[in-house]
Design a protein around this motif. Structure first.
Motif, short mmCIF file in Angstrom:
data_model
loop_
_atom_site.label_atom_id
_atom_site.label_comp_id
_atom_site.label_asym_id
_atom_site.label_seq_id
_atom_site.Cartn_x
_atom_site.Cartn_y
_atom_site.Cartn_z
N GLU A 24 -6.35 -5.12 6.54
CA GLU A 24 -5.66 -4.78 7.79
C GLU A 24 -6.45 -5.29 8.99
OE1 GLU A 24 -3.19 -0.70 6.76
OE2 GLU A 24 -5.36 -0.55 7.16
N ALA A 25 -7.77 -5.12 8.95
CA ALA A 25 -8.61 -5.58 10.06
C ALA A 25 -8.57 -7.10 10.19
CB ALA A 25 -10.04 -5.09 9.87
N LEU A 26 -8.49 -7.81 9.08
CA LEU A 26 -8.48 -9.27 9.10
C LEU A 26 -7.14 -9.84 9.56
CD1 LEU A 26 -10.32 -10.13 5.76
CD2 LEU A 26 -11.13 -10.70 8.05
N THR A 27 -6.05 -9.20 9.15
CA THR A 27 -4.72 -9.79 9.34
C THR A 27 -3.89 -9.12 10.43
OG1 THR A 27 -3.69 -8.33 7.69
CG2 THR A 27 -4.66 -10.40 6.89
N GLY A 28 -4.27 -7.91 10.85
CA GLY A 28 -3.45 -7.18 11.80
C GLY A 28 -2.23 -6.55 11.18
N ARG A 29 -2.08 -6.63 9.87
CA ARG A 29 -0.95 -6.01 9.18
C ARG A 29 -1.28 -4.55 8.85
NH1 ARG A 29 0.17 -11.01 4.95
NH2 ARG A 29 1.58 -12.19 6.28
N ASP A 30 -0.30 -3.68 8.99
CA ASP A 30 -0.47 -2.29 8.61
C ASP A 30 0.17 -2.09 7.24
OD1 ASP A 30 -1.76 -1.45 10.97
OD2 ASP A 30 0.17 -1.34 12.02
N LEU A 31 -0.64 -1.75 6.26
CA LEU A 31 -0.14 -1.58 4.90
C LEU A 31 0.19 -0.12 4.62
CD1 LEU A 31 -2.48 -3.97 2.88
CD2 LEU A 31 -0.28 -4.45 3.95
N ASP A 32 1.17 0.08 3.77
CA ASP A 32 1.66 1.41 3.40
C ASP A 32 0.95 1.85 2.12
OD1 ASP A 32 3.05 3.62 2.49
OD2 ASP A 32 5.02 2.81 3.02
N ARG A 33 0.01 2.74 2.26
CA ARG A 33 -0.78 3.19 1.11
C ARG A 33 0.06 3.95 0.09
NH1 ARG A 33 -3.44 1.90 5.29
NH2 ARG A 33 -5.70 1.51 5.36
N GLN A 34 1.05 4.69 0.56
CA GLN A 34 1.93 5.40 -0.38
C GLN A 34 2.75 4.43 -1.21
OE1 GLN A 34 4.13 8.15 2.14
NE2 GLN A 34 2.72 9.81 1.63
N ARG A 35 3.18 3.34 -0.60
CA ARG A 35 3.92 2.31 -1.35
C ARG A 35 3.03 1.71 -2.43
NH1 ARG A 35 8.24 -1.77 -0.47
NH2 ARG A 35 8.87 -0.62 1.39
N ILE A 36 1.77 1.43 -2.09
CA ILE A 36 0.84 0.86 -3.06
C ILE A 36 0.62 1.82 -4.22
CG2 ILE A 36 -1.55 0.12 -3.40
CD1 ILE A 36 -1.45 -0.92 -0.46
N ASP A 37 0.45 3.11 -3.92
CA ASP A 37 0.27 4.11 -4.98
C ASP A 37 1.51 4.20 -5.86
OD1 ASP A 37 -2.26 4.66 -4.13
OD2 ASP A 37 -1.85 6.66 -3.37
N LEU A 38 2.69 4.21 -5.24
CA LEU A 38 3.92 4.31 -6.01
C LEU A 38 4.08 3.11 -6.94
CD1 LEU A 38 6.70 5.48 -6.70
CD2 LEU A 38 7.60 4.33 -4.66
N LEU A 39 3.85 1.91 -6.42
CA LEU A 39 3.98 0.71 -7.25
C LEU A 39 2.97 0.71 -8.39
CD1 LEU A 39 4.58 -1.99 -4.48
CD2 LEU A 39 6.27 -1.02 -6.06
N THR A 40 1.78 1.25 -8.13
CA THR A 40 0.78 1.37 -9.20
C THR A 40 1.32 2.22 -10.33
OG1 THR A 40 -1.03 1.15 -7.61
CG2 THR A 40 -1.56 2.10 -9.76
N GLY A 41 1.88 3.38 -9.99
CA GLY A 41 2.41 4.27 -11.02
C GLY A 41 3.57 3.67 -11.78
N VAL A 42 4.46 2.98 -11.07
CA VAL A 42 5.61 2.37 -11.74
C VAL A 42 5.15 1.29 -12.72
CG1 VAL A 42 7.68 0.97 -11.39
CG2 VAL A 42 7.21 2.91 -9.88
N LEU A 43 4.17 0.47 -12.31
CA LEU A 43 3.68 -0.55 -13.24
C LEU A 43 3.03 0.09 -14.45
CD1 LEU A 43 3.18 -3.39 -14.12
CD2 LEU A 43 1.17 -3.49 -12.64
N ARG A 44 2.29 1.17 -14.26
CA ARG A 44 1.71 1.87 -15.40
C ARG A 44 2.81 2.33 -16.37
NH1 ARG A 44 -3.29 0.26 -16.25
NH2 ARG A 44 -4.93 1.32 -15.07
N LEU A 45 3.88 2.88 -15.83
CA LEU A 45 4.98 3.35 -16.67
C LEU A 45 5.68 2.17 -17.36
CD1 LEU A 45 6.42 6.03 -14.24
CD2 LEU A 45 5.43 6.50 -16.49
N SER A 46 5.87 1.07 -16.62
CA SER A 46 6.52 -0.09 -17.21
C SER A 46 5.68 -0.68 -18.34
CB SER A 46 6.76 -1.15 -16.12
OG SER A 46 7.45 -2.27 -16.63
N GLU A 47 4.36 -0.72 -18.14
CA GLU A 47 3.49 -1.24 -19.20
C GLU A 47 3.50 -0.35 -20.43
OE1 GLU A 47 0.09 -3.82 -16.83
OE2 GLU A 47 -0.33 -1.71 -17.29
#
Length: 285
Positions: free
Chosen positions: A238-261
């Motif tokens: 975020e500091a390098l790019t000026g983009r604001d990332l959604d931490r909840q989205r990252i956590d959710l996608l992590t869980g979904v990939l775990r379930l898919s695997e």
């Protein structure tokens, strides 16, 4: 793909290696790797799709290497038969959870800074150029209904509740606010050359699964190592790019990939227990 056969192929092509030490690494899904004297890596595709992926990977790396500060492999392809690649080994070992947990805070932060810079530089490469070199969309995860149908009978009650909510939230998730980008999408510790003595990352390898995907998905794979590392990388990015990332989205996608695997590993006697543990650990956070 046994060691004697691979040694014969390599020494026929490179007689100067006849007195070398050969070690095979067979854990990769697509390729068998041969480590020669701890300084050269040869990759042999297991099947036709892996061979095509290796050819594309070599092309992609010609654009990635000059664009990123992080050391990455310089693949040379040999037509064979069989086809294989060669590159100078990036010095270092895998970085696993137990290794990360032993790192002091300053080493963790340096690792996060290096990874964030790598992602920022990689995401800045011209997408049309990467597409022309052969980069394509990421392999899709299983359909939500398929994931639940496969994992529901084997999960305990608490994890079933987690799976229901995660899959429902995923289905309702709007498109990534930063759209689709070319990225690595494989930044776990098995693709890192980490110097445990110096506590420093020496390079990243295995770009065969890189491609175009939602920006936030790039950041889920270091959760395989430790969520603390992901949090540090996100803040640095975020500091390098000026983009604001959604931490909840990252956590959710992590869980979904775990379930898919896990859903994909239902009949996989080798990897099933590992995938089940990953779901249990993540859902109980």
């Amino acid at each position: 793909m046994d060691l004697d056969a691979l040694r014969s192929i390599l020494t026929d092509s490179f007689p100067e290696l006849s007195g070398s030490e050969f070690i095979t690494h067979t854990a990769g899904w697509d390729c068998v790797a041969v480590d020669v004297d701890g300084r050269l890596i040869f990759k042999f595709p297991r099947h036709e799709l892996a061979e095509k992926a290796l050819i594309v990977e070599a092309r992609l790396l010609t654009a990635i290497r000059p664009a990123v500060s992080m050391p990455v492999p310089d693949l040379t392809l040999f037509s064979g038969p069989p086809r294989f690649s060669r590159h100078v080994k990036l010095k270092g070992e895998h970085l696993l959870t137990q290794h990360y947990q032993q790192l002091p805070s300053e080493a963790r932060q340096r690792l996060a800074s290096d990874m964030a810079l790598f992602y920022a530089e990689l995401h800045s490469i011209d997408a049309r150029h990467m597409e022309a070199l052969g980069a394509g969309p990421l392999r899709p995860w299983l359909h939500p209904d398929d994931i639940l149908r496969r994992v529901w009978p084997i999960l305990p009650l608490a994890s079933r509740r987690y799976a229901d909510k995660a899959i429902d939230d995923w289905q309702q998730l709007p498109s990534d606010p930063y759209g689709v980008t070319y990225g690595f999408f494989d930044g776990h510790g098995w693709n890192m050359a980490f110097d445990h003595k110096e506590k420093r990352l020496n390079g990243i390898y295995d770009f065969a699964d890189s491609g175009f995907g939602p920006l936030h998905q790039e950041f889920i794979y270091t959760n395989w190592i430790e969520p603390d590392l992901t949090a540090r990388i996100v803040a640095e990015y975020e500091a390098l790019t000026g983009r604001d990332l959604d931490r909840q989205r990252i956590d959710l996608l992590t869980g979904v990939l775990r379930l898919s695997e896990l859903a994909e590993a239902i009949d996989d006697a080798v990897h099933f227990a590992e995938k089940m543990k990953a779901v249990m650990d993540w859902s109980s956070r």
